[in-house]
Write a protein that holds these residues in place. Structure first.
Motif, PDB file in Angstrom:
ATOM      1  N   ARG A  27       0.918  -0.982   0.182  1.00 41.60           N
ATOM      2  CA  ARG A  27      -0.100  -0.016  -0.017  1.00 41.60           C
ATOM      3  C   ARG A  27       0.837   1.243  -0.105  1.00 41.60           C
ATOM      4  NH1 ARG A  27      -2.860  -3.671   3.220  1.00 41.60           N
ATOM      5  NH2 ARG A  27      -1.930  -2.672   5.390  1.00 41.60           N
ATOM      6  N   ASP A  28       2.411   0.981  -0.053  1.00 46.01           N
ATOM      7  CA  ASP A  28       3.143   2.361   0.213  1.00 46.01           C
ATOM      8  C   ASP A  28       3.417   3.005  -1.460  1.00 46.01           C
ATOM      9  OD1 ASP A  28       5.233   4.051   0.336  1.00 46.01           O
ATOM     10  OD2 ASP A  28       6.301   2.653   1.669  1.00 46.01           O
ATOM     11  N   PRO A  29       3.024   4.085  -1.535  1.00 44.70           N
ATOM     12  CA  PRO A  29       3.477   4.734  -2.924  1.00 44.70           C
ATOM     13  C   PRO A  29       4.862   4.649  -3.360  1.00 44.70           C
ATOM     14  CG  PRO A  29       1.692   5.752  -2.082  1.00 44.70           C
ATOM     15  CD  PRO A  29       2.118   4.890  -0.951  1.00 44.70           C
ATOM     16  N   GLU A  30       5.877   4.698  -2.150  1.00 44.53           N
ATOM     17  CA  GLU A  30       7.215   4.747  -2.073  1.00 44.53           C
ATOM     18  C   GLU A  30       7.649   3.448  -2.818  1.00 44.53           C
ATOM     19  OE1 GLU A  30       9.563   6.365   0.482  1.00 44.53           O
ATOM     20  OE2 GLU A  30       8.531   8.256   1.066  1.00 44.53           O
ATOM     21  N   PHE A  31       7.064   2.345  -2.066  1.00 46.08           N
ATOM     22  CA  PHE A  31       7.416   0.934  -2.599  1.00 46.08           C
ATOM     23  C   PHE A  31       6.981   0.825  -4.111  1.00 46.08           C
ATOM     24  CE2 PHE A  31       6.393  -3.661  -2.750  1.00 46.08           C
ATOM     25  CZ  PHE A  31       7.804  -4.116  -2.638  1.00 46.08           C
ATOM     26  N   TRP A  32       5.973   1.412  -4.495  1.00 45.88           N
ATOM     27  CA  TRP A  32       5.652   1.397  -5.936  1.00 45.88           C
ATOM     28  C   TRP A  32       6.782   2.097  -6.846  1.00 45.88           C
ATOM     29  CZ3 TRP A  32      -0.013   3.799  -5.247  1.00 45.88           C
ATOM     30  CH2 TRP A  32      -0.580   2.991  -4.556  1.00 45.88           C
ATOM     31  N   ASP A  33       6.916   3.371  -6.407  1.00 44.08           N
ATOM     32  CA  ASP A  33       8.105   3.899  -7.143  1.00 44.08           C
ATOM     33  C   ASP A  33       9.489   3.121  -7.160  1.00 44.08           C
ATOM     34  OD1 ASP A  33       6.452   6.315  -7.428  1.00 44.08           O
ATOM     35  OD2 ASP A  33       7.349   7.244  -5.626  1.00 44.08           O
ATOM     36  N   TRP A  34       9.889   2.486  -6.407  1.00 43.10           N
ATOM     37  CA  TRP A  34      10.978   1.694  -6.110  1.00 43.10           C
ATOM     38  C   TRP A  34      10.949   0.666  -7.122  1.00 43.10           C
ATOM     39  CZ3 TRP A  34      12.088  -3.256  -4.052  1.00 43.10           C
ATOM     40  CH2 TRP A  34      13.480  -3.792  -4.015  1.00 43.10           C
ATOM     41  N   GLU A  39      12.037  -1.513 -12.956  1.00 47.15           N
ATOM     42  CA  GLU A  39      11.299  -1.973 -13.773  1.00 47.15           C
ATOM     43  C   GLU A  39      10.921  -3.381 -13.386  1.00 47.15           C
ATOM     44  OE1 GLU A  39      13.703  -2.150 -17.166  1.00 47.15           O
ATOM     45  OE2 GLU A  39      13.565   0.020 -17.472  1.00 47.15           O
ATOM     46  N   MET A  40      10.317  -3.526 -12.066  1.00 47.54           N
ATOM     47  CA  MET A  40       9.731  -4.715 -11.552  1.00 47.54           C
ATOM     48  C   MET A  40       8.056  -4.683 -11.852  1.00 47.54           C
ATOM     49  SD  MET A  40      12.149  -5.577  -8.477  1.00 47.54           S
ATOM     50  CE  MET A  40      13.655  -5.398  -8.312  1.00 47.54           C
ATOM     51  N   THR A  45       0.770   1.028  -8.778  1.00 48.51           N
ATOM     52  CA  THR A  45      -0.514   0.757  -7.913  1.00 48.51           C
ATOM     53  C   THR A  45      -0.182  -0.352  -6.891  1.00 48.51           C
ATOM     54  OG1 THR A  45      -1.217  -0.996  -9.231  1.00 48.51           O
ATOM     55  CG2 THR A  45      -1.805   1.216 -10.227  1.00 48.51           C
ATOM     56  N   GLU A  46      -1.216  -0.398  -6.070  1.00 50.70           N
ATOM     57  CA  GLU A  46      -1.095  -1.397  -5.009  1.00 50.70           C
ATOM     58  C   GLU A  46      -1.133  -2.758  -5.694  1.00 50.70           C
ATOM     59  OE1 GLU A  46      -3.739  -2.845  -1.135  1.00 50.70           O
ATOM     60  OE2 GLU A  46      -3.790  -1.007  -2.073  1.00 50.70           O
ATOM     61  N   ALA A  47      -2.275  -2.717  -6.853  1.00 51.60           N
ATOM     62  CA  ALA A  47      -2.542  -4.214  -7.271  1.00 51.60           C
ATOM     63  C   ALA A  47      -1.420  -4.567  -7.922  1.00 51.60           C
ATOM     64  CB  ALA A  47      -3.578  -3.995  -8.208  1.00 51.60           C
ATOM     65  N   ALA A  48      -0.586  -3.683  -8.750  1.00 47.85           N
ATOM     66  CA  ALA A  48       0.764  -4.082  -9.371  1.00 47.85           C
ATOM     67  C   ALA A  48       1.961  -4.662  -8.501  1.00 47.85           C
ATOM     68  CB  ALA A  48       1.166  -2.909 -10.471  1.00 47.85           C
ATOM     69  N   ALA A  49       1.949  -3.820  -7.373  1.00 54.01           N
ATOM     70  CA  ALA A  49       2.861  -4.286  -6.306  1.00 54.01           C
ATOM     71  C   ALA A  49       2.563  -5.615  -5.611  1.00 54.01           C
ATOM     72  CB  ALA A  49       2.824  -3.078  -5.206  1.00 54.01           C
ATOM     73  N   LYS A  50       1.409  -5.706  -5.320  1.00 50.76           N
ATOM     74  CA  LYS A  50       0.906  -7.069  -4.980  1.00 50.76           C
ATOM     75  C   LYS A  50       1.266  -8.150  -5.656  1.00 50.76           C
ATOM     76  CE  LYS A  50      -3.402  -9.331  -3.343  1.00 50.76           C
ATOM     77  NZ  LYS A  50      -4.792  -9.002  -3.018  1.00 50.76           N
ATOM     78  N   GLU A  51       0.832  -8.023  -7.116  1.00 49.32           N
ATOM     79  CA  GLU A  51       1.120  -9.107  -7.974  1.00 49.32           C
ATOM     80  C   GLU A  51       2.410  -9.460  -8.098  1.00 49.32           C
ATOM     81  OE1 GLU A  51       0.538  -9.697 -12.790  1.00 49.32           O
ATOM     82  OE2 GLU A  51      -0.707  -8.563 -11.727  1.00 49.32           O
ATOM     83  N   PHE A  52       3.432  -8.437  -8.335  1.00 51.87           N
ATOM     84  CA  PHE A  52       4.837  -8.662  -8.231  1.00 51.87           C
ATOM     85  C   PHE A  52       5.366  -9.504  -7.083  1.00 51.87           C
ATOM     86  CE2 PHE A  52       8.957  -7.424  -6.618  1.00 51.87           C
ATOM     87  CZ  PHE A  52       9.648  -7.901  -7.278  1.00 51.87           C
ATOM     88  N   LEU A  53       4.986  -8.838  -5.996  1.00 48.24           N
ATOM     89  CA  LEU A  53       5.307  -9.670  -4.526  1.00 48.24           C
ATOM     90  C   LEU A  53       5.245 -10.886  -4.496  1.00 48.24           C
ATOM     91  CD1 LEU A  53       6.835  -9.181  -1.884  1.00 48.24           C
ATOM     92  CD2 LEU A  53       4.433  -8.656  -0.895  1.00 48.24           C
ATOM     93  N   TYR A  54       3.892 -11.348  -4.992  1.00 50.14           N
ATOM     94  CA  TYR A  54       3.307 -12.765  -4.837  1.00 50.14           C
ATOM     95  C   TYR A  54       4.016 -13.481  -5.745  1.00 50.14           C
ATOM     96  CZ  TYR A  54      -0.696 -11.367  -1.828  1.00 50.14           C
ATOM     97  OH  TYR A  54      -1.781 -10.825  -0.901  1.00 50.14           O
ATOM     98  N   THR A  81      16.297  -4.701   1.008  1.00 49.31           N
ATOM     99  CA  THR A  81      16.948  -4.003  -0.108  1.00 49.31           C
ATOM    100  C   THR A  81      16.006  -2.460  -0.368  1.00 49.31           C
ATOM    101  OG1 THR A  81      17.613  -5.914  -1.138  1.00 49.31           O
ATOM    102  CG2 THR A  81      17.292  -4.020  -2.643  1.00 49.31           C
ATOM    103  N   TYR A  82      14.575  -2.690  -0.538  1.00 49.44           N
ATOM    104  CA  TYR A  82      14.061  -1.685  -0.514  1.00 49.44           C
ATOM    105  C   TYR A  82      14.323  -0.437   0.629  1.00 49.44           C
ATOM    106  CZ  TYR A  82       9.923   1.615   0.423  1.00 49.44           C
ATOM    107  OH  TYR A  82       9.210   2.720   0.469  1.00 49.44           O
ATOM    108  N   GLU A  83      14.183  -0.987   1.836  1.00 53.05           N
ATOM    109  CA  GLU A  83      14.616  -0.011   3.074  1.00 53.05           C
ATOM    110  C   GLU A  83      16.107   0.507   2.812  1.00 53.05           C
ATOM    111  OE1 GLU A  83      13.830  -2.448   6.229  1.00 53.05           O
ATOM    112  OE2 GLU A  83      11.915  -2.063   6.445  1.00 53.05           O
ATOM    113  N   ALA A  84      16.888   0.043   2.344  1.00 50.55           N
ATOM    114  CA  ALA A  84      18.281   0.666   1.832  1.00 50.55           C
ATOM    115  C   ALA A  84      18.111   1.810   1.118  1.00 50.55           C
ATOM    116  CB  ALA A  84      19.301  -0.443   1.794  1.00 50.55           C
ATOM    117  N   TRP A  85      17.329   1.390  -0.193  1.00 48.33           N
ATOM    118  CA  TRP A  85      17.066   2.491  -1.248  1.00 48.33           C
ATOM    119  C   TRP A  85      16.413   3.741  -0.546  1.00 48.33           C
ATOM    120  CZ3 TRP A  85      12.515   4.178  -2.943  1.00 48.33           C
ATOM    121  CH2 TRP A  85      12.320   4.787  -4.077  1.00 48.33           C
ATOM    122  N   SER A  86      15.296   3.262   0.245  1.00 48.28           N
ATOM    123  CA  SER A  86      14.443   4.487   0.763  1.00 48.28           C
ATOM    124  C   SER A  86      15.395   5.449   1.637  1.00 48.28           C
ATOM    125  CB  SER A  86      13.500   3.763   1.539  1.00 48.28           C
ATOM    126  OG  SER A  86      12.670   4.864   1.925  1.00 48.28           O
TER     127      SER A  86
END
Length: 89
Positions: A27-34, A39-40, A45-54, A81-86
């Motif tokens: 649900r985090d827009p910064e995670f979406w940006d990352w 190019e993952m 969107t939340e849906a795209a992030a969820k689909e990628f993660l799963y 990895t995301y937290e280090a980038w953030s």
């Protein structure tokens, strides 16, 4: 239990924490940006992030993070990895 062994709850708590963290990240827009910058995902969107993660960690539901240690390990690596980038931005 009949074998008088202490109950190991570390995995249970780690699983609960991972389930919660996965929901928060998706649900985090910064995670979406990352993910988008890496190019993952191709839409922020939340849906795209969820689909990628799963797909990335090989689960069909966040609940699986409670019991699937290998999926939880992959998730935790991705999260670090995301937290280090953030923090570096």
């Amino acid at each position: 239990a009949d074998d008088d062994q202490p109950m190991v709850r570390d995995n249970e708590f780690a699983g609960d924490a991972a389930v919660k963290a996965a929901g928060i990240l998706c649900r985090d827009p910064e995670f979406w940006d990352w993910l988008f910058q890496k190019e993952m995902i191709f839409e922020k969107t939340e849906a795209a992030a969820k689909e990628f993660l799963y797909g990335y960690i090989g689960i069909e539901s966040r609940k699986e993070l409670k019991t699937d240690a290998s999926a939880r390990d992959l998730f935790n690596q991705l999260k670090k990895t995301y937290e280090a980038w953030s923090k570096a931005k």
